[in-house]
Design a protein around this motif. Structure first.
Motif, PDB file in Angstrom:
ATOM      1  N   ARG A  14     101.651 103.395  58.942  1.00 45.14           N
ATOM      2  CA  ARG A  14     100.664 103.382  57.967  1.00 45.14           C
ATOM      3  C   ARG A  14      99.788 104.516  58.737  1.00 45.14           C
ATOM      4  N   VAL A  15      99.223 105.308  57.817  1.00 40.43           N
ATOM      5  CA  VAL A  15      98.249 106.440  58.264  1.00 40.43           C
ATOM      6  C   VAL A  15      96.915 106.408  57.508  1.00 40.43           C
ATOM      7  N   ARG A  16      95.830 106.663  57.915  1.00 42.92           N
ATOM      8  CA  ARG A  16      94.856 106.763  57.067  1.00 42.92           C
ATOM      9  C   ARG A  16      94.275 105.282  56.546  1.00 42.92           C
ATOM     10  N   MET A  17      94.059 104.382  57.505  1.00 43.42           N
ATOM     11  CA  MET A  17      93.769 103.196  57.060  1.00 43.42           C
ATOM     12  C   MET A  17      94.564 102.440  55.966  1.00 43.42           C
ATOM     13  N   MET A  55      96.381 103.789  53.585  1.00 42.37           N
ATOM     14  CA  MET A  55      96.559 104.481  52.391  1.00 42.37           C
ATOM     15  C   MET A  55      97.701 105.158  52.198  1.00 42.37           C
TER      16      MET A  55
END
Length: 102
Positions: free
Chosen positions: A70-73, A75
């Motif tokens: 998962r990237v960017r918290m 999202m």
């Protein structure tokens, strides 16, 4: 797949592989390599023998499945690609000089 650099991608060096590299009782060395996903055991064996000038006793392979990331918290999610790993066991008394002292 006839080229050595197409078959052997990179050595897979971790604490676990270094710990299990040498069997002191019978002087057998075992190495781990990342290899091409389409490479067969006989192609891997021939590539190791030509590249390092050693005699290979056995080749065991497995495919590591790619992890979900998962990237960017959380999202955006994605998946890492699968890759193939080969365990190379050399005949007694044989060793690869490039890995000594690593």
């Amino acid at each position: 797949m006839s080229e050595l650099h197409e078959i052997l991608v990179a050595p897979h060096i971790t604490e676990e592989t270094m710990k299990n590299m040498v069997n002191k009782r019978n002087d057998v060395h075992k190495y781990v390599f990342k290899v091409a996903k389409t490479a067969t055991k006989t192609e891997i064996k021939d590539a190791i023998e030509k590249r390092f000038n050693v005699k290979v006793d056995s080749v065991n392979t497995l495919i590591n499945r790619g992890k979900m990331k998962r990237v960017r918290m959380g999202m955006v999610s994605g998946k890492k690609s699968n890759w193939k790993k080969a365990y190379i066991t050399l005949k007694a008394g044989q060793k690869i000089a490039e890995f000594e002292g690593v």
